[in-house]
Design a protein around this motif. Structure first.
Motif, PDB file in Angstrom:
ATOM      1  N   LYS A 149      -0.018  13.203 -19.187  1.00  0.00           N
ATOM      2  CA  LYS A 149      -0.012  12.427 -18.323  1.00  0.00           C
ATOM      3  C   LYS A 149       0.805  11.288 -18.482  1.00  0.00           C
ATOM      4  CE  LYS A 149      -5.082  12.976 -16.954  1.00  0.00           C
ATOM      5  NZ  LYS A 149      -6.382  12.058 -16.956  1.00  0.00           N
TER       6      LYS A 149
ATOM      7  N   LYS B 287       7.763  11.387  -8.610  1.00  0.00           N
ATOM      8  CA  LYS B 287       6.733  12.177  -9.177  1.00  0.00           C
ATOM      9  C   LYS B 287       7.258  13.555  -9.907  1.00  0.00           C
ATOM     10  CE  LYS B 287       3.101  11.232  -5.887  1.00  0.00           C
ATOM     11  NZ  LYS B 287       2.265  11.837  -4.880  1.00  0.00           N
ATOM     12  N   LYS B 288       6.695  13.718 -11.019  1.00  0.00           N
ATOM     13  CA  LYS B 288       7.027  14.782 -11.708  1.00  0.00           C
ATOM     14  C   LYS B 288       6.722  16.127 -11.181  1.00  0.00           C
ATOM     15  CE  LYS B 288       9.952  12.115 -14.201  1.00  0.00           C
ATOM     16  NZ  LYS B 288      11.207  12.352 -14.185  1.00  0.00           N
TER      17      LYS B 288
ATOM     18  N   LYS C 186       0.638  11.243 -10.242  1.00  0.00           N
ATOM     19  CA  LYS C 186       2.095  11.187 -10.685  1.00  0.00           C
ATOM     20  C   LYS C 186       2.848  12.688 -10.749  1.00  0.00           C
ATOM     21  CE  LYS C 186       0.416   7.836 -14.090  1.00  0.00           C
ATOM     22  NZ  LYS C 186       0.533   7.243 -15.686  1.00  0.00           N
TER      23      LYS C 186
ATOM     24  N   THR D   5      -3.910  12.534 -11.175  1.00  0.00           N
ATOM     25  CA  THR D   5      -3.191  11.202 -11.537  1.00  0.00           C
ATOM     26  C   THR D   5      -2.473  10.749 -10.385  1.00  0.00           C
ATOM     27  OG1 THR D   5      -1.042  12.353 -12.597  1.00  0.00           O
ATOM     28  CG2 THR D   5      -3.176  12.003 -13.939  1.00  0.00           C
TER      29      THR D   5
ATOM     30  N   ASP E  60       5.821  11.449 -18.799  1.00  0.00           N
ATOM     31  CA  ASP E  60       6.479  11.268 -17.740  1.00  0.00           C
ATOM     32  C   ASP E  60       7.673  12.127 -17.479  1.00  0.00           C
ATOM     33  OD1 ASP E  60       7.501   9.985 -15.188  1.00  0.00           O
ATOM     34  OD2 ASP E  60       8.851   8.552 -16.376  1.00  0.00           O
TER      35      ASP E  60
END
Length: 240
Positions: free
Chosen positions: A134, A3-4, A171, A169, A137
């Motif tokens: 989004k 994950k970022k 992410k 999201t 990345d």
């Protein structure tokens, strides 16, 4: 997939704590610099050159550039306009390179200029910006311009909106309490930005200057699908 990060920095003075850890920096100055920049690029201005000082702005003016300059919410005497979003909708400035210097926003842009990617965020381009972020990345820092290196509500709410949009999201993660607080400010304000910000310091400051139309414009989300991006010393339209 790892994950970022997405974090919210409340003022340019805090930027050094985050510097170097985020590939994308989103500079936010809702009232009014980044709202004006989005308006300019959306309405066909070729580029905007953000400068931090009036002296730099004057040097560009002496070279023949159109220059917007604002201090304390007002147009600086001798310049073409300030940082009202409406100033950048005029057809005669379409296709032009314009210089802009403001109390807070352009300083924040220049503080972040060494980041890999610097883009401009406001409520007016909120969802379009979130949707682009989004897909990148990359770690994202929302850099609020604040008011003279002090916390302000509107930029923090916008940063919280971006953070929440990315966190949903799955992410992204946030580790800092500043980001958690910004997210909850956004969630409290999102159904009525005008009411929530009624007592905010900069809204009151602009209201005293009879800039209510600017306030309404800047606090109305999702008016345009545009992302200004810093290329060299100029903000231009990102091709998405």
């Amino acid at each position: 997939m790892q994950k970022k990060l997405v974090e919210v920095c409340y003022t340019p003075g805090g930027y050094d704590y985050y510097k170097g850890n985020f590939e994308i920096v989103v500079v936010i100055d809702v009232l009014r610099a980044t709202s004006a920049i989005c308006s300019a690029i959306h309405n066909g201005v070729k580029s905007l050159i953000p400068v931090s000082t009036i002296e730099e702005a004057k040097a560009y003016q002496d070279k023949g550039y159109l220059v917007g300059a604002e201090r304390q919410g007002q147009i600086v005497s001798g310049f073409d306009f300030g940082n009202s979003p409406y100033s950048y909708m005029k057809p005669e400035i379409k296709g032009k390179d314009i210089v802009l210097s403001t109390t807070n926003g352009t300083r924040a842009i220049n503080i972040a200029k060494d980041a890999e990617t610097v883009v401009i965020g406001a409520l007016s381009n909120l969802d379009y910006l979130i949707n682009w972020l989004k897909d990148q990345d990359k770690n994202v820092l929302c850099l609020c311009s604040g008011w003279k290196d002090k916390f302000n509500l509107e930029d923090s709410i916008c940063g919280g909106a971006i953070a929440e949009g990315l966190l949903k999201t799955g992410k992204f993660i946030s580790n800092e309490d500043a980001s958690v607080a910004a997210k909850y400010l956004y969630l409290a304000a999102k159904d009525n930005y005008f009411g929530f910000l009624k007592s905010s310091s900069h809204r009151r400051r602009l209201k005293k200057l009879n800039l209510n139309e600017d306030i309404k414009f800047c606090l109305t989300p999702n008016q345009m699908e545009v992302i200004p991006i810093l290329k060299g010393d100029r903000l231009v339209k990102l091709d998405t």
